[in-house]
Design a protein around this motif. Structure first.
Motif, PDB file in Angstrom:
ATOM      1  N   ASP A  79     -10.440 -70.544  19.052  1.00 50.23           N
ATOM      2  CA  ASP A  79     -10.426 -71.691  19.944  1.00 50.23           C
ATOM      3  C   ASP A  79      -9.084 -71.796  20.675  1.00 50.23           C
ATOM      4  OD1 ASP A  79     -11.499 -74.163  21.079  1.00 50.23           O
ATOM      5  OD2 ASP A  79     -10.050 -75.178  19.778  1.00 50.23           O
ATOM      6  N   ARG A 136      -8.344 -71.461  24.662  1.00 51.43           N
ATOM      7  CA  ARG A 136      -7.665 -72.511  25.434  1.00 51.43           C
ATOM      8  C   ARG A 136      -6.530 -71.930  26.264  1.00 51.43           C
ATOM      9  NH1 ARG A 136      -7.265 -78.166  22.220  1.00 51.43           N
ATOM     10  NH2 ARG A 136      -9.341 -78.108  21.318  1.00 51.43           N
ATOM     11  N   SER A 159      -8.160 -70.062  29.142  1.00 50.16           N
ATOM     12  CA  SER A 159      -8.709 -70.992  30.118  1.00 50.16           C
ATOM     13  C   SER A 159      -7.601 -71.604  30.973  1.00 50.16           C
ATOM     14  CB  SER A 159      -9.502 -72.086  29.396  1.00 50.16           C
ATOM     15  OG  SER A 159      -9.957 -73.041  30.304  1.00 50.16           O
ATOM     16  N   ARG A 160      -6.521 -72.015  30.321  1.00 51.87           N
ATOM     17  CA  ARG A 160      -5.410 -72.614  31.065  1.00 51.87           C
ATOM     18  C   ARG A 160      -4.743 -71.576  31.964  1.00 51.87           C
ATOM     19  NH1 ARG A 160      -0.750 -76.293  29.612  1.00 51.87           N
ATOM     20  NH2 ARG A 160       0.096 -76.644  31.684  1.00 51.87           N
TER      21      ARG A 160
END
Length: 117
Positions: A6, A10, A13-14
């Motif tokens: 996870d 993240r 994605s960022r």
């Protein structure tokens, strides 16, 4: 420290959405190294590579004669990359981002000397 899937997602994605975040990962990696925190510097650079180009593309970008797993080990917690290898990776990351990092000297603040005349 193992990162959860996870957390890695993240970061990815960022990084996909925020060029300033990607650049900050590189800058913070170098600043950490210069401050003597090698493990944090390697970790941040590893996060950048994982979130952007990936280790297979990094290996190809460094001339294709590097094993992606070897590059992963270099930037792992126990990795100990030669300075030449480390800076080749940094150079590749800068080129990938279209940036050039420059050092700027700053004055070192010395604490006042108490009781000395």
């Amino acid at each position: 420290m193992a990162l959860t899937k996870d957390f890695r997602e993240r970061i990815k994605s960022r990084a996909d959405a925020d060029p300033d975040f990607r650049r900050a990962l590189i800058v913070e990696a170098i600043e950490s190294m210069l401050e003597g925190d090698v493990d944090i510097g390697k970790s941040l650079l590893r996060d950048y590579v994982n979130a952007t180009v990936g280790f297979p593309a990094l290996a190809e970008g460094l001339g294709g004669d590097r094993d992606p797993k070897s590059l992963m080990r270099m930037l792992s917690d126990r990795g100990n990359p030669r300075m030449q290898n480390f800076f080749e990776i940094v150079k590749f990351c800068q080129q990938h981002e279209g940036i050039t990092l420059q050092l700027s000297p700053t004055a070192v603040q010395t604490p006042p000397q108490h009781g000395m005349a």
